[in-house]
Design a protein around this motif. Structure first.
Motif, mmCIF file in Angstrom:
data_model
loop_
_atom_site.group_PDB
_atom_site.id
_atom_site.type_symbol
_atom_site.label_atom_id
_atom_site.label_comp_id
_atom_site.label_asym_id
_atom_site.label_seq_id
_atom_site.Cartn_x
_atom_site.Cartn_y
_atom_site.Cartn_z
ATOM 1 N N GLN A 1 0.836 -1.179 0.000
ATOM 2 C CA GLN A 1 0.000 0.000 0.000
ATOM 3 C C GLN A 1 0.880 1.242 0.000
ATOM 4 O O GLN A 1 1.915 1.275 0.671
ATOM 5 C CB GLN A 1 -0.933 0.020 1.210
ATOM 6 C CG GLN A 1 -1.891 1.185 1.233
ATOM 7 C CD GLN A 1 -2.807 1.157 2.438
ATOM 8 O OE1 GLN A 1 -2.736 0.243 3.270
ATOM 9 N NE2 GLN A 1 -3.656 2.139 2.544
ATOM 10 N N VAL A 2 0.474 2.252 -0.762
ATOM 11 C CA VAL A 2 1.197 3.508 -0.819
ATOM 12 C C VAL A 2 0.182 4.644 -0.779
ATOM 13 O O VAL A 2 -0.920 4.544 -1.335
ATOM 14 C CB VAL A 2 2.078 3.593 -2.085
ATOM 15 C CG1 VAL A 2 1.236 3.550 -3.349
ATOM 16 C CG2 VAL A 2 2.946 4.841 -2.060
ATOM 17 N N GLN A 3 0.548 5.720 -0.093
ATOM 18 C CA GLN A 3 -0.283 6.911 -0.024
ATOM 19 C C GLN A 3 0.391 8.035 -0.798
ATOM 20 O O GLN A 3 1.611 8.220 -0.697
ATOM 21 C CB GLN A 3 -0.519 7.340 1.421
ATOM 22 C CG GLN A 3 -1.307 6.343 2.255
ATOM 23 C CD GLN A 3 -0.443 5.190 2.730
ATOM 24 O OE1 GLN A 3 0.667 5.378 3.213
ATOM 25 N NE2 GLN A 3 -0.968 3.976 2.596
ATOM 26 N N LEU A 4 -0.391 8.784 -1.560
ATOM 27 C CA LEU A 4 0.115 9.883 -2.365
ATOM 28 C C LEU A 4 -0.602 11.164 -1.962
ATOM 29 O O LEU A 4 -1.830 11.189 -1.883
ATOM 30 C CB LEU A 4 -0.118 9.617 -3.854
ATOM 31 C CG LEU A 4 0.433 8.312 -4.418
ATOM 32 C CD1 LEU A 4 -0.005 8.135 -5.865
ATOM 33 C CD2 LEU A 4 1.955 8.288 -4.316
ATOM 34 N N VAL A 5 0.160 12.221 -1.715
ATOM 35 C CA VAL A 5 -0.401 13.505 -1.308
ATOM 36 C C VAL A 5 0.165 14.592 -2.200
ATOM 37 O O VAL A 5 1.373 14.842 -2.193
ATOM 38 C CB VAL A 5 -0.108 13.819 0.167
ATOM 39 C CG1 VAL A 5 -0.693 15.179 0.540
ATOM 40 C CG2 VAL A 5 -0.686 12.738 1.067
ATOM 41 N N GLU A 6 -0.713 15.262 -2.962
ATOM 42 C CA GLU A 6 -0.305 16.354 -3.835
ATOM 43 C C GLU A 6 -0.330 17.679 -3.085
ATOM 44 O O GLU A 6 -1.121 17.867 -2.162
ATOM 45 C CB GLU A 6 -1.227 16.460 -5.057
ATOM 46 C CG GLU A 6 -1.317 15.207 -5.902
ATOM 47 C CD GLU A 6 -2.526 14.367 -5.569
ATOM 48 O OE1 GLU A 6 -3.025 13.658 -6.466
ATOM 49 O OE2 GLU A 6 -2.988 14.423 -4.407
ATOM 50 N N SER A 7 0.508 18.606 -3.523
ATOM 51 C CA SER A 7 0.514 19.957 -2.995
ATOM 52 C C SER A 7 1.086 20.893 -4.052
ATOM 53 O O SER A 7 1.665 20.449 -5.033
ATOM 54 C CB SER A 7 1.321 20.053 -1.699
ATOM 55 O OG SER A 7 2.677 19.711 -1.925
ATOM 56 N N GLY A 8 0.917 22.193 -3.838
ATOM 57 C CA GLY A 8 1.507 23.187 -4.716
ATOM 58 C C GLY A 8 0.552 23.852 -5.681
ATOM 59 O O GLY A 8 0.959 24.764 -6.416
ATOM 60 N N GLY A 9 -0.701 23.437 -5.712
ATOM 61 C CA GLY A 9 -1.666 24.071 -6.587
ATOM 62 C C GLY A 9 -2.022 25.464 -6.102
ATOM 63 O O GLY A 9 -1.681 25.868 -4.994
ATOM 64 N N GLY A 10 -2.723 26.206 -6.953
ATOM 65 C CA GLY A 10 -3.123 27.548 -6.593
ATOM 66 C C GLY A 10 -3.617 28.319 -7.793
ATOM 67 O O GLY A 10 -3.898 27.755 -8.850
ATOM 68 N N LEU A 11 -3.718 29.633 -7.622
ATOM 69 C CA LEU A 11 -4.176 30.556 -8.654
ATOM 70 C C LEU A 11 -2.980 31.298 -9.226
ATOM 71 O O LEU A 11 -2.168 31.850 -8.476
ATOM 72 C CB LEU A 11 -5.182 31.545 -8.070
ATOM 73 C CG LEU A 11 -5.676 32.661 -8.980
ATOM 74 C CD1 LEU A 11 -6.466 32.080 -10.155
ATOM 75 C CD2 LEU A 11 -6.533 33.637 -8.189
ATOM 76 N N VAL A 12 -2.873 31.314 -10.548
ATOM 77 C CA VAL A 12 -1.753 31.969 -11.212
ATOM 78 C C VAL A 12 -2.255 32.636 -12.488
ATOM 79 O O VAL A 12 -3.239 32.194 -13.078
ATOM 80 C CB VAL A 12 -0.628 30.953 -11.517
ATOM 81 C CG1 VAL A 12 -1.083 29.923 -12.543
ATOM 82 C CG2 VAL A 12 0.644 31.655 -11.972
#
Length: 125
Positions: A1-12
């Motif tokens: 089992q592996v967990q993936l967590v995204e980050s870094g999105g936003g408004l540009v």
């Protein structure tokens, strides 16, 4: 089992840049193949980029020359550097992983066994 967590999105603004990160935890040896997909409102999930266990990248034509995928195996993290962003890049971006070193197709979402929760990218006109 592996967990993936995204980050870094936003408004540009159009022409701007963002860097997305996807941190893997758990059985990180299950991330030999990593990919980024995106889903715009009312649209199907679309392939963006993928990277193999040896660092070899693969890009959708729509982002080639603007986006760069990379991975840091010591940090169990994959990145998507997005430059010269366009309004049509607006979508929720998802990180995906699979333990196989080779897939039938790097651009087919159903080939990937693990998925993150997604991070929103919005590019204003």
């Amino acid at each position: 089992q592996v967990q993936l967590v995204e980050s870094g999105g936003g408004l540009v603004q159009t022409g701007g840049s963002l860097r997305l990160s996807c941190a893997a935890s758990g059985r990180t040896f299950s991330t030999n193949t990593m990919g980024w997909f995106r889903r715009a409102p009312g649209q199907e999930r679309e392939f963006v980029a993928a990277i193999r266990w040896n660092g070899s990248p693969y890009y959708a034509d729509s982002v080639k020359g603007r986006f760069t995928i990379s991975r840091d195996n010591a940090k169990s993290t994959v990145y998507l550097q997005m430059n010269n962003l366009k309004p049509e890049d607006t979508a929720i971006y998802y990180c995906a992983a699979d333990p196989r070193r080779t897939l039938c197709s790097l651009s087919v979402a159903s080939e990937y066994g693990y998925w993150g929760q997604g991070t929103q990218v919005t590019v204003s006109s």
